[in-house]
Every structure is written in C-alpha cells, then in structure tokens.
Design an enzyme around this catalytic site. Structure first.
Site, PDB file in Angstrom:
ATOM      1  N   ASP A  65      69.033 -63.185  55.154  1.00  0.00           N
ATOM      2  CA  ASP A  65      68.575 -61.890  55.668  1.00  0.00           C
ATOM      3  C   ASP A  65      68.858 -61.819  57.162  1.00  0.00           C
ATOM      4  O   ASP A  65      68.432 -62.692  57.920  1.00  0.00           O
ATOM      5  CB  ASP A  65      67.067 -61.777  55.385  1.00  0.00           C
ATOM      6  CG  ASP A  65      66.555 -60.365  55.590  1.00  0.00           C
ATOM      7  OD1 ASP A  65      66.893 -59.733  56.613  1.00  0.00           O
ATOM      8  OD2 ASP A  65      65.803 -59.899  54.713  1.00  0.00           O
ATOM      9  N   SER A 144      76.157 -44.396  62.831  1.00  0.00           N
ATOM     10  CA  SER A 144      76.230 -43.319  61.844  1.00  0.00           C
ATOM     11  C   SER A 144      76.360 -42.004  62.590  1.00  0.00           C
ATOM     12  O   SER A 144      75.974 -41.908  63.755  1.00  0.00           O
ATOM     13  CB  SER A 144      74.942 -43.294  61.010  1.00  0.00           C
ATOM     14  OG  SER A 144      74.857 -42.108  60.248  1.00  0.00           O
ATOM     15  N   TYR A 157      65.714 -43.666  60.175  1.00  0.00           N
ATOM     16  CA  TYR A 157      67.126 -44.089  60.200  1.00  0.00           C
ATOM     17  C   TYR A 157      67.836 -43.499  61.424  1.00  0.00           C
ATOM     18  O   TYR A 157      68.575 -44.197  62.115  1.00  0.00           O
ATOM     19  CB  TYR A 157      67.782 -43.639  58.895  1.00  0.00           C
ATOM     20  CG  TYR A 157      69.229 -44.039  58.739  1.00  0.00           C
ATOM     21  CD1 TYR A 157      69.586 -45.357  58.469  1.00  0.00           C
ATOM     22  CD2 TYR A 157      70.248 -43.084  58.838  1.00  0.00           C
ATOM     23  CE1 TYR A 157      70.923 -45.716  58.307  1.00  0.00           C
ATOM     24  CE2 TYR A 157      71.578 -43.436  58.670  1.00  0.00           C
ATOM     25  CZ  TYR A 157      71.911 -44.746  58.408  1.00  0.00           C
ATOM     26  OH  TYR A 157      73.228 -45.099  58.250  1.00  0.00           O
ATOM     27  N   ALA A 159      66.456 -42.580  64.227  1.00  0.00           N
ATOM     28  CA  ALA A 159      65.931 -43.253  65.429  1.00  0.00           C
ATOM     29  C   ALA A 159      66.623 -44.596  65.624  1.00  0.00           C
ATOM     30  O   ALA A 159      67.035 -44.950  66.741  1.00  0.00           O
ATOM     31  CB  ALA A 159      64.423 -43.438  65.303  1.00  0.00           C
ATOM     32  N   LYS A 161      69.586 -45.584  64.496  1.00  0.00           N
ATOM     33  CA  LYS A 161      71.014 -45.445  64.819  1.00  0.00           C
ATOM     34  C   LYS A 161      71.206 -44.870  66.225  1.00  0.00           C
ATOM     35  O   LYS A 161      72.172 -45.215  66.907  1.00  0.00           O
ATOM     36  CB  LYS A 161      71.717 -44.592  63.758  1.00  0.00           C
ATOM     37  CG  LYS A 161      71.782 -45.258  62.373  1.00  0.00           C
ATOM     38  CD  LYS A 161      72.573 -46.564  62.390  1.00  0.00           C
ATOM     39  CE  LYS A 161      72.876 -47.081  60.994  1.00  0.00           C
ATOM     40  NZ  LYS A 161      73.613 -48.359  61.010  1.00  0.00           N
TER      41      LYS A 161
HETATM   42  P1  NDP Z   1      75.937 -50.760  51.423  1.00  0.00           P
HETATM   43  O1  NDP Z   1      74.549 -50.610  50.863  1.00  0.00           O
HETATM   44  O2  NDP Z   1      77.076 -50.754  50.464  1.00  0.00           O
HETATM   45  O3  NDP Z   1      76.035 -52.073  52.301  1.00  0.00           O
HETATM   46  C1  NDP Z   1      74.988 -52.503  53.113  1.00  0.00           C
HETATM   47  C2  NDP Z   1      75.216 -53.962  53.454  1.00  0.00           C
HETATM   48  O4  NDP Z   1      74.168 -54.405  54.318  1.00  0.00           O
HETATM   49  C3  NDP Z   1      75.186 -54.858  52.221  1.00  0.00           C
HETATM   50  O5  NDP Z   1      76.176 -55.847  52.349  1.00  0.00           O
HETATM   51  C4  NDP Z   1      73.808 -55.481  52.274  1.00  0.00           C
HETATM   52  O6  NDP Z   1      73.866 -56.792  51.703  1.00  0.00           O
HETATM   53  C5  NDP Z   1      73.596 -55.580  53.770  1.00  0.00           C
HETATM   54  N1  NDP Z   1      72.176 -55.650  54.121  1.00  0.00           N
HETATM   55  C6  NDP Z   1      71.240 -54.683  53.997  1.00  0.00           C
HETATM   56  N2  NDP Z   1      70.048 -55.151  54.397  1.00  0.00           N
HETATM   57  C7  NDP Z   1      70.239 -56.439  54.796  1.00  0.00           C
HETATM   58  C8  NDP Z   1      69.408 -57.461  55.295  1.00  0.00           C
HETATM   59  N3  NDP Z   1      68.091 -57.260  55.487  1.00  0.00           N
HETATM   60  N4  NDP Z   1      69.936 -58.676  55.594  1.00  0.00           N
HETATM   61  C9  NDP Z   1      71.257 -58.890  55.397  1.00  0.00           C
HETATM   62  N5  NDP Z   1      72.113 -57.971  54.928  1.00  0.00           N
HETATM   63  C10 NDP Z   1      71.597 -56.765  54.624  1.00  0.00           C
HETATM   64  O7  NDP Z   1      76.073 -49.579  52.488  1.00  0.00           O
HETATM   65  P2  NDP Z   1      77.245 -49.173  53.507  1.00  0.00           P
HETATM   66  O8  NDP Z   1      78.410 -50.030  53.347  1.00  0.00           O
HETATM   67  O9  NDP Z   1      77.394 -47.720  53.389  1.00  0.00           O
HETATM   68  O10 NDP Z   1      76.523 -49.476  54.893  1.00  0.00           O
HETATM   69  C11 NDP Z   1      77.159 -50.204  55.946  1.00  0.00           C
HETATM   70  C12 NDP Z   1      76.767 -49.576  57.269  1.00  0.00           C
HETATM   71  O11 NDP Z   1      77.292 -48.255  57.341  1.00  0.00           O
HETATM   72  C13 NDP Z   1      75.262 -49.449  57.484  1.00  0.00           C
HETATM   73  O12 NDP Z   1      74.930 -49.806  58.806  1.00  0.00           O
HETATM   74  C14 NDP Z   1      75.002 -47.968  57.275  1.00  0.00           C
HETATM   75  O13 NDP Z   1      73.864 -47.519  57.991  1.00  0.00           O
HETATM   76  C15 NDP Z   1      76.292 -47.372  57.803  1.00  0.00           C
HETATM   77  N6  NDP Z   1      76.581 -46.014  57.345  1.00  0.00           N
HETATM   78  C16 NDP Z   1      76.801 -45.732  56.013  1.00  0.00           C
HETATM   79  C17 NDP Z   1      77.071 -44.438  55.617  1.00  0.00           C
HETATM   80  C18 NDP Z   1      77.321 -44.058  54.183  1.00  0.00           C
HETATM   81  O14 NDP Z   1      77.413 -42.842  53.882  1.00  0.00           O
HETATM   82  N7  NDP Z   1      77.466 -44.998  53.257  1.00  0.00           N
HETATM   83  C19 NDP Z   1      77.132 -43.338  56.585  1.00  0.00           C
HETATM   84  C20 NDP Z   1      76.897 -43.742  57.941  1.00  0.00           C
HETATM   85  C21 NDP Z   1      76.639 -45.037  58.291  1.00  0.00           C
HETATM   86  P3  NDP Z   1      72.761 -57.481  50.780  1.00  0.00           P
HETATM   87  O15 NDP Z   1      72.028 -56.416  50.043  1.00  0.00           O
HETATM   88  O16 NDP Z   1      73.573 -58.388  49.895  1.00  0.00           O
HETATM   89  O17 NDP Z   1      71.909 -58.246  51.734  1.00  0.00           O
END
Ligand code: NDP
Length: 261
Positions: A65, A144, A157, A159, A161
C-alpha cells in the site's frame, strides 16, 4: 525537440497494476527505462513483470500500500539496490469517491487525501536525494482535470488533486537548481478500473457522456511529454475545452456545474 532520453533511465511507477499506471509502465519499458513497479495486487504486478521481461525490459516489483511509509522506503531502496539510482518518479496511484460532502465521513476525506496526496508527497520527499543524483531527473504527478476545476460530488478527490497541482508547481521552482523537473498530467475520462474502484458512491452527477480515451493514449502522451520536458498536459480533448472555459469564465462554469449538483 527531445530533451530527455528515456532509454537507460531508472523509474518508479506507482499504481502499476491497472489502468494508466500499467500502460505507463509498459510504454516506459518499451522506451528502454528500467522499472520499479508497485501496487497492492501481487498477481497483477507479476503478470505485468512477466510481460515486460518477455519484451526484453528490466523490472522489479514491490507489493504494498502506497500509504504505508515502509512500502515507500522499499520503493526507493529497490531503485538504489537494483539500478544504482533513480531518474523518474511517476506518482500515479489514486482512488476516488463520489457523493455530497455533507453525506460523507471524515474518514472518506482522510483516505482520499492519504492515497492521492500524502503518499505521492512523501514518496517524492524520500526520492529526492536519489533524483538529485540522477540524469535528467523528473517527477511525474498524475493529477486530473478535476485538479484544475472543482465539480460537485467529487469534493474530496478535487481537493486532493488540487493539492497535487499546487505541490507540483512549488516543487518545479524549488527543484530547478537540483536538476529535477516536474510534469503534471491531468487526464480526463479514461477507460480504466477507476470508476469501479471508488471507495464510496452515494450519488453521482448526471453529466453528459463523453467518449473516454484509453489508458494507452494517456500513457503515450505522458511519455512524449517526459521526452519533451513539458510541464503540464491534459491528455483529453474535452478536458482541454473544459480547462479553457474555466480560465475564460469561472462563473459560467459555476453556473454549468450547479445544473448537475
Ligand atoms: P485504476 O483504478 O485502473 O488504477 C489505480 C491504480 O492505483 C491501481 O494500480 C491500484 O492498484 C493503485 N492504488 C490505488 N490505491 C492504492 C493504494 N492505497 N496503494 C497502492 N496502490 C494503490 O485507475 P486509473 O488508472 O484511472 O488511475 C490512475 C491515476 O489516474 C489516478 O491517480 C487517478 O486519480 C488518475 N485519473 C484517472 C482518470 C480516469 O478517468 N480513469 C481521470 C483523471 C485522473 P491496487 O488496487 O492493486 O493497489
């Protein structure tokens, strides 16, 4: 036009088990970067590592994590031990929540801030000594479009970003003399697991649907921006329109947003 060579660079990518992080890891490895990838889902990281190695790339995995300080220290240690240093830090792991602020708990705000803001901020602090010794070093923060404009039902969210945007701007000026650059990526709607993984959904706005882009497109545009030394990109056409509208007339966007609140 190329300012930075990715070939041979050493990179940490958080949130690499799915979506944008996974696509970025694959793109960077194809461009010749040596990777340390992290997320909580071990099986997903193992499959990613297999794919990267099958294509001839170098990758080390750290399962855990990103809000855990021990995991963050392991990431930096792994980059030092496996590759002798670090040139690129990609803070991508993130999570959302949807619903009115008044209906949410303090825990929801805290979790969103921990994952989306405190974790990347503290990983950045830990990585700075290695980045300072790196070549063409860069911090890439995946923010984002909601880090450029607040919208209803996404207050925590937005806040978090916005905080990422502010930290990135400050660091860009602070770190310039250390040879470390900062890129902020502000994606719009991207086809990933993000919307299925929100920690809570009590209500959502009835936005007009816009076609999402793929994680691969966001990753390709991000890699191009790293190469070119860009400081900010919005890899989504509607996101660019939204951002320009906000700059032109915030009150008009306020009125538009109120329709969905
Ligand atoms: P996904 O849910 O596909 O990917 C999120 C990733 O973050 C996963 O690999 C997950 O891995 C990891 N993650 C989440 N929480 C934790 C944690 N506590 N510890 C470690 N790893 C964590 O979403 P996206 O690919 O879309 O998101 C990637 C980024 O893009 C984020 O920052 C999101 O805010 C941003 N974003 C996404 C948008 C969209 O429309 N999809 C739009 C704008 C921004 P695991 O669960 O295996 O830990």
């Amino acid at each position: 036009m190329v300012k930075r060579r990715i070939e041979g660079s050493r990179a940490i990518v958080t949130g690499a088990s799915s979506g944008i992080g996974r696509a970025l890891a694959v793109e960077l490895a194809r461009a010749g970067a040596k990777l340390v990838v992290t997320a909580r889902r071990e099986d997903r990281l193992a499959t990613l590592a297999e794919q990267i190695r099958a294509e001839g790339g170098a990758v080390a995995t750290v399962v855990g994590d990103v809000t855990d300080p021990v995991v963050r220290q392991r990431l930096v240690d792994t980059a030092r031990e496996s590759y002798g240093g670090l040139d690129l830090l990609v803070n991508n792991a993130g999570v959302g929540a949807m619903g009115r602020f008044k209906d949410a708990t303090a825990d929801r705000l805290r979790t969103i801030m921990e994952v989306n803001f405190f974790a990347p901020a503290e990983l950045t602090r830990l990585a700075l000594p290695l980045l300072r010794e790196g070549t063409g070093s860069m911090i890439v923060n995946i923010s984002s479009i909601l880090g450029l404009r607040g919208v209803p039902y996404n207050s925590e969210y937005c806040a978090a970003k916005f905080a990422v945007q502010g930290l990135s701007e400050s660091l860009r000026t602070e770190l310039i003399r250390d040879g470390i650059d900062v890129l902020v990526v502000s994606p719009g709607t991207t086809e990933t697991e993000f919307f299925d993984k929100v920690i809570e959904k009590t209500a959502s706005p009835a936005w007009p649907e816009h076609k999402p882009v793929s994680a691969e497109v966001v990753a390709q545009q991000t890699v191009r921006a790293i190469r070119r030394g860009r400081h900010a990109i919005i890899p989504y056409r509607w996101g660019k329109v939204f951002h320009w509208l906000q700059r032109l007339s915030p009150s008009l966007v306020d009125r538009l947003m109120t329709r969905y609140a």
